[in-house]
Write a protein that holds these residues in place. Structure first.
Motif, mmCIF file in Angstrom:
data_model
loop_
_atom_site.group_PDB
_atom_site.id
_atom_site.type_symbol
_atom_site.label_atom_id
_atom_site.label_comp_id
_atom_site.label_asym_id
_atom_site.label_seq_id
_atom_site.Cartn_x
_atom_site.Cartn_y
_atom_site.Cartn_z
ATOM 1 N N ILE A 292 0.836 -1.598 -0.184
ATOM 2 C CA ILE A 292 0.307 0.041 0.152
ATOM 3 C C ILE A 292 0.134 1.291 -0.056
ATOM 4 O O ILE A 292 1.540 1.790 1.008
ATOM 5 N N ALA A 293 0.926 2.425 -0.546
ATOM 6 C CA ALA A 293 1.830 3.196 -0.919
ATOM 7 C C ALA A 293 0.895 4.261 -0.100
ATOM 8 O O ALA A 293 -0.151 4.504 0.143
ATOM 9 N N ALA A 294 2.193 5.108 0.561
ATOM 10 C CA ALA A 294 1.081 6.038 1.147
ATOM 11 C C ALA A 294 0.686 6.998 0.890
ATOM 12 O O ALA A 294 -0.683 7.510 1.602
ATOM 13 N N GLY A 295 1.116 7.490 0.062
ATOM 14 C CA GLY A 295 0.029 8.640 -1.128
ATOM 15 C C GLY A 295 -1.746 8.265 -1.065
ATOM 16 O O GLY A 295 -2.596 8.389 -1.093
ATOM 17 N N TYR A 296 -1.695 6.604 -1.686
ATOM 18 C CA TYR A 296 -2.719 6.294 -1.432
ATOM 19 C C TYR A 296 -3.864 5.734 -0.386
ATOM 20 O O TYR A 296 -5.039 6.414 -0.409
ATOM 21 N N LEU A 297 -2.939 5.113 0.827
ATOM 22 C CA LEU A 297 -3.496 5.481 1.364
ATOM 23 C C LEU A 297 -4.267 6.934 2.680
ATOM 24 O O LEU A 297 -5.199 6.586 3.070
ATOM 25 N N GLU A 298 -3.354 7.603 2.549
ATOM 26 C CA GLU A 298 -3.751 8.942 2.609
ATOM 27 C C GLU A 298 -5.181 9.498 1.891
ATOM 28 O O GLU A 298 -6.094 10.531 1.937
ATOM 29 N N SER A 299 -5.210 9.082 0.392
ATOM 30 C CA SER A 299 -6.339 9.842 -0.126
ATOM 31 C C SER A 299 -7.496 8.769 0.020
ATOM 32 O O SER A 299 -8.673 9.366 0.208
ATOM 33 N N GLN A 300 -7.558 7.601 0.756
ATOM 34 C CA GLN A 300 -8.707 6.742 0.759
ATOM 35 C C GLN A 300 -8.545 7.228 2.976
ATOM 36 O O GLN A 300 -10.337 7.072 3.298
ATOM 37 N N LEU A 301 -8.107 7.793 3.402
ATOM 38 C CA LEU A 301 -8.211 8.168 4.790
ATOM 39 C C LEU A 301 -8.387 9.428 5.001
ATOM 40 O O LEU A 301 -9.264 9.501 6.558
ATOM 41 N N GLY A 302 -8.005 10.756 3.736
ATOM 42 C CA GLY A 302 -8.488 11.665 4.022
ATOM 43 C C GLY A 302 -7.198 12.359 5.022
ATOM 44 O O GLY A 302 -8.023 13.374 5.716
ATOM 45 N N HIS A 303 -6.418 11.907 5.800
ATOM 46 C CA HIS A 303 -5.671 12.614 6.030
ATOM 47 C C HIS A 303 -4.620 12.015 6.098
ATOM 48 O O HIS A 303 -3.772 10.241 5.591
ATOM 49 N N PRO A 304 -2.967 12.694 6.455
ATOM 50 C CA PRO A 304 -1.850 12.243 6.126
ATOM 51 C C PRO A 304 -1.653 11.257 6.872
ATOM 52 O O PRO A 304 -1.846 11.003 8.453
ATOM 53 N N VAL A 305 -1.247 10.123 6.391
ATOM 54 C CA VAL A 305 -0.547 8.917 7.610
ATOM 55 C C VAL A 305 1.394 8.833 8.134
ATOM 56 O O VAL A 305 1.821 9.515 7.856
ATOM 57 N N THR A 306 0.792 7.800 8.794
ATOM 58 C CA THR A 306 1.763 7.571 9.625
ATOM 59 C C THR A 306 2.528 5.918 9.452
ATOM 60 O O THR A 306 1.713 5.394 9.020
ATOM 61 N N VAL A 307 3.612 5.536 10.137
ATOM 62 C CA VAL A 307 3.496 4.341 10.377
ATOM 63 C C VAL A 307 2.430 3.824 10.713
ATOM 64 O O VAL A 307 2.263 2.629 11.039
#
Length: 358
Positions: A292-307
């Motif tokens: 899962i790419a971090a950018g794609y996960l951000e687009s799905q969750l709607g906020h910046p992601v961390t580990v």
């Protein structure tokens, strides 16, 4: 100078490991205690005696043959079979006439295992050599075991046979801890190959669904932890029920024994499932980072992601996979799971007494 040989027989597994550690230092310890004029040698033999119909080890009856065959002066048998006598956990059974002692390792608990065994064997060998095995020196045994709740009981009509027991509820807890240690919970994982495969496949499948991503993001860590406890408990209960691990036998003289047996089963199985859960989480965590790419996960969750977001996702996926593991466990061998759940001696005792809940 007189040479005295102490033979340490041990069941395979933990008793043998402890025996080999003890044998390295035991001669020096005995030499320091006995003084000049006597030299000591310790030999280890990986050997098992067949259980009697009552599920006990007939060491004292066969001690003479064993000493003659191996050329030993004293024989000590280390076993991982939990024993009791007079309503209390039994540490050892010994006889100066037979020049033999049987030590039940689970009664020693968890802490300083090898050190306790080494000190205890030193006290027992002294008692056997001096002919005081009917009641070994209490201070010596207390010092070896590290606490004062020790009693020496004489066998009725059995010559100089005596038993060292640890009365009190606290020592029953100590015995329970030793039983779990002897069972070695990690051994159960290879026997749960189908269960682990089903859990890993289901957990990995869940990682690819965005709905799981959003759900893990919405759940508080406390709720995720509660889910973990529930699913590991559910799988543990299923494994115990499906593989007939529960012991329904009752001894009217020692009713607490069945409770200890079942408690050790529950703890052993739960620790094994918890270990599987931790391994599954680590595997899914690595897969999620790789897939899962971090950018794609951000687009799905709607906020910046961390580990931490990846950790929460793997956490929920591991819980889903663990539940699916119950289905996979149907394809694992009942006998293999039983052998892996208990120490070898305890498994033999249960088979002999037919105490599996079939």
């Amino acid at each position: 100078m007189r040479m005295t040989t102490v033979g340490i027989m041990a069941d395979p597994g933990l008793p043998e490991k402890v025996a080999r550690r003890v044998a390295e230092d035991l001669p020096g310890m005995l030499s320091a205690r006995s003084g000049p004029g006597v030299s000591w040698k310790a030999e280890v033999s990986r050997e098992t005696l067949p259980l009697t119909e009552e599920g006990t080890i007939p060491l004292l009856a066969r001690a003479g043959q064993l000493r003659e065959r191996h050329g030993w002066d004293v024989v000590v048998y280390l076993t991982d079979l939990p024993r009791s006598h007079g309503g209390a956990p039994m540490v050892c059974e010994l006889s100066a006439d037979a020049a033999a002692a049987l030590v039940s390792l689970p009664a020693l608990g968890l802490d300083h295992f090898s050190q306790k065994t080494r000190r205890l064997l030193g006290a027992l060998v002294d008692a056997l050599q001096e002919g005081t095995a009917q009641c070994p020196s209490a201070p010596e045994v207390v010092e070896a075991l590290g606490h004062g709740q020790v009693r020496c009981l004489l066998a009725d009509g059995a010559g100089d046979v005596s038993y060292i027991v640890l009365p009190g509820r606290g020592n029953r807890v100590r015995l329970l801890a030793g039983m779990v240690l002897s069972n070695r919970p990690g051994r159960l994982l290879p026997a749960l190959a189908s269960c682990v495969a089903a859990a890993a496949a289901t957990g990995a499948f869940g990682i690819f669904y965005a709905s799981i991503w959003n759900m893990s993001d919405a759940l508080h860590p406390a709720r995720l932890a509660m889910i973990s406890v529930v699913v590991t408990a559910a799988l543990s209960g299923w494994l115990i029920f499906h593989n007939s691990l529960w012991n329904r036998s009752r001894d009217p003289d020692e009713p607490w024994r069945a409770g200890s047996d079942n408690a050790s089963t529950v703890i052993t199985v739960w620790l094994s499932v918890a270990l599987m859960y931790a391994v599954l989480w680590a595997l899914l965590f690595g897969v999620s980072l790789a897939v899962i790419a971090a950018g794609y996960l951000e687009s799905q969750l709607g906020h910046p992601v961390t580990v931490l977001d990846y950790a929460h996702l793997s956490w929920l996926a591991a819980s889903l996979g663990t539940l699916a593991g119950a289905l996979g466990s149907n394809f694992d061998s009942d006998e293999a799971i039983r052998e892996a759940t208990y120490s070898r001696r305890e498994h033999q005792r249960r088979q002999l007494a037919d105490t599996y809940d079939d």
